[in-house]
Design a protein around this motif. Structure first.
Motif, PDB file in Angstrom:
ATOM      1  N   ARG A   1      49.181  56.907  14.162  1.00 47.40           N
ATOM      2  CA  ARG A   1      48.711  58.269  14.419  1.00 47.40           C
ATOM      3  C   ARG A   1      49.873  59.216  14.133  1.00 47.40           C
ATOM      4  N   ARG A   2      49.621  60.261  13.341  1.00 45.46           N
ATOM      5  CA  ARG A   2      50.667  61.228  12.973  1.00 45.46           C
ATOM      6  C   ARG A   2      50.355  62.590  13.576  1.00 45.46           C
ATOM      7  N   PHE A   3      51.415  63.229  14.071  1.00 44.48           N
ATOM      8  CA  PHE A   3      51.328  64.585  14.605  1.00 44.48           C
ATOM      9  C   PHE A   3      52.386  65.416  13.891  1.00 44.48           C
ATOM     10  N   THR A   4      52.002  66.537  13.305  1.00 43.40           N
ATOM     11  CA  THR A   4      52.954  67.426  12.656  1.00 43.40           C
ATOM     12  C   THR A   4      53.525  68.364  13.708  1.00 43.40           C
ATOM     13  N   LEU A   5      54.848  68.414  13.797  1.00 43.79           N
ATOM     14  CA  LEU A   5      55.517  69.245  14.796  1.00 43.79           C
ATOM     15  C   LEU A   5      56.047  70.518  14.157  1.00 43.79           C
ATOM     16  N   ALA A   6      56.030  71.598  14.913  1.00 39.85           N
ATOM     17  CA  ALA A   6      56.576  72.867  14.444  1.00 39.85           C
ATOM     18  C   ALA A   6      58.098  72.793  14.425  1.00 39.85           C
ATOM     19  N   ASP A   7      58.711  73.765  13.795  1.00 39.40           N
ATOM     20  CA  ASP A   7      60.164  73.822  13.767  1.00 39.40           C
ATOM     21  C   ASP A   7      60.706  73.936  15.175  1.00 39.40           C
ATOM     22  N   HIS A   8      61.827  73.292  15.427  1.00 35.74           N
ATOM     23  CA  HIS A   8      62.565  73.339  16.691  1.00 35.74           C
ATOM     24  C   HIS A   8      61.844  72.643  17.846  1.00 35.74           C
ATOM     25  N   VAL A   9      60.813  71.849  17.556  1.00 32.72           N
ATOM     26  CA  VAL A   9      60.161  71.048  18.595  1.00 32.72           C
ATOM     27  C   VAL A   9      60.756  69.654  18.511  1.00 32.72           C
ATOM     28  N   ARG A  10      61.235  69.162  19.652  1.00 32.19           N
ATOM     29  CA  ARG A  10      61.840  67.832  19.665  1.00 32.19           C
ATOM     30  C   ARG A  10      61.184  66.989  20.748  1.00 32.19           C
ATOM     31  N   VAL A  11      61.292  65.681  20.592  1.00 33.07           N
ATOM     32  CA  VAL A  11      60.759  64.742  21.577  1.00 33.07           C
ATOM     33  C   VAL A  11      61.786  64.616  22.692  1.00 33.07           C
ATOM     34  N   SER A  12      61.375  64.915  23.913  1.00 34.59           N
ATOM     35  CA  SER A  12      62.314  64.836  25.040  1.00 34.59           C
ATOM     36  C   SER A  12      62.208  63.504  25.777  1.00 34.59           C
ATOM     37  N   GLY A  13      61.148  62.740  25.532  1.00 30.17           N
ATOM     38  CA  GLY A  13      61.029  61.434  26.178  1.00 30.17           C
ATOM     39  C   GLY A  13      59.664  60.825  25.944  1.00 30.17           C
ATOM     40  N   ALA A  14      59.576  59.523  26.218  1.00 29.50           N
ATOM     41  CA  ALA A  14      58.313  58.806  26.099  1.00 29.50           C
ATOM     42  C   ALA A  14      58.247  57.761  27.199  1.00 29.50           C
ATOM     43  N   SER A  15      57.046  57.568  27.755  1.00 31.33           N
ATOM     44  CA  SER A  15      56.874  56.568  28.809  1.00 31.33           C
ATOM     45  C   SER A  15      55.533  55.872  28.619  1.00 31.33           C
ATOM     46  N   HIS A  16      55.458  54.636  29.101  1.00 32.13           N
ATOM     47  CA  HIS A  16      54.247  53.827  29.011  1.00 32.13           C
ATOM     48  C   HIS A  16      53.864  53.435  30.430  1.00 32.13           C
ATOM     49  N   VAL A  17      52.804  54.057  30.945  1.00 33.06           N
ATOM     50  CA  VAL A  17      52.391  53.830  32.330  1.00 33.06           C
ATOM     51  C   VAL A  17      50.883  53.629  32.375  1.00 33.06           C
TER      52      VAL A  17
ATOM     53  N   ASN B   1      52.809  58.290  27.102  1.00 37.25           N
ATOM     54  CA  ASN B   1      53.038  59.725  27.265  1.00 37.25           C
ATOM     55  C   ASN B   1      54.291  60.120  26.500  1.00 37.25           C
ATOM     56  N   ILE B   2      54.145  61.095  25.611  1.00 35.57           N
ATOM     57  CA  ILE B   2      55.266  61.586  24.816  1.00 35.57           C
ATOM     58  C   ILE B   2      55.455  63.058  25.166  1.00 35.57           C
ATOM     59  N   ASP B   3      56.629  63.389  25.681  1.00 34.04           N
ATOM     60  CA  ASP B   3      56.930  64.761  26.075  1.00 34.04           C
ATOM     61  C   ASP B   3      57.678  65.470  24.951  1.00 34.04           C
ATOM     62  N   LEU B   4      57.237  66.690  24.660  1.00 34.13           N
ATOM     63  CA  LEU B   4      57.825  67.505  23.598  1.00 34.13           C
ATOM     64  C   LEU B   4      58.301  68.821  24.187  1.00 34.13           C
ATOM     65  N   VAL B   5      59.365  69.358  23.628  1.00 34.34           N
ATOM     66  CA  VAL B   5      59.893  70.646  24.085  1.00 34.34           C
ATOM     67  C   VAL B   5      60.386  71.427  22.872  1.00 34.34           C
ATOM     68  N   ARG B   6      60.179  72.749  22.915  1.00 31.13           N
ATOM     69  CA  ARG B   6      60.689  73.619  21.849  1.00 31.13           C
ATOM     70  C   ARG B   6      62.017  74.198  22.304  1.00 31.13           C
TER      71      ARG B   6
END
Length: 152
Positions: free
Chosen positions: A99-115, A120-125
């Motif tokens: 599965r692909r998600f296109t991210l905007a500029d300056h958006v980064r992955v801050s963490g991922a967890s499997h519960v 869950n994938i957390d993103l922050v600009r």
């Protein structure tokens, strides 16, 4: 009708080729992509999001989360069952996916967890300091130097 003519956009703009290409790629992908696995995208703050993907039956070792050229790529591959099981009904899909998600500029992955079967994938600009708005102080006289003051 899934094709749009983006020629007027190319005639009236300069440097926006990336947007037209992205729109074309997204419209093409949505026609071909299946709905597996189901996912949610939620906004958790003004500049933060969470992508939650239902990955029942997959362990952390089966899952892969990559960031490549402003694209978040989530994939999974399940090793073949070595057990000789006989299923009367097999309703839990364990098939491989990407599965692909296109991210905007300056958006980064801050963490991922499997519960509990959810990835869950957390993103922050994070906008760089050079791109944040600044207020320019106006001085009187013939002074040419201006001071930049942080916007509030």
């Amino acid at each position: 009708m899934r094709r749009f003519d983006l020629a007027p956009l190319h005639r009236a703009t300069v440097g926006f080729d990336q947007i037209a290409d992205m729109m074309d790629r997204i419209l093409t992908d949505t026609a071909q992509n299946p709905s597996y696995p189901p996912y949610n995208i939620e906004k958790t703050a003004d500049d933060a999001w969470r992508i939650s993907i239902a990955v029942a039956g997959f362990s952390e070792d089966d899952l892969s989360v990559e960031l490549r050229e402003n694209a978040l790529i989530v994939s999974a591959s399940k090793s073949e069952d070595t057990d000789n099981r006989t299923y009367l009904h097999r309703g839990i899909a364990n098939r491989a996916f990407e599965r692909r998600f296109t991210l905007a500029d300056h958006v980064r992955v801050s963490g991922a967890s499997h519960v509990n079967g959810m990835l869950n994938i957390d993103l922050v600009r994070e906008v760089p300091e050079a791109l944040k708005p600044r207020r320019i102080e106006i001085t009187s006289g013939d002074t040419v130097e201006a001071k930049a003051v942080e916007a509030q």
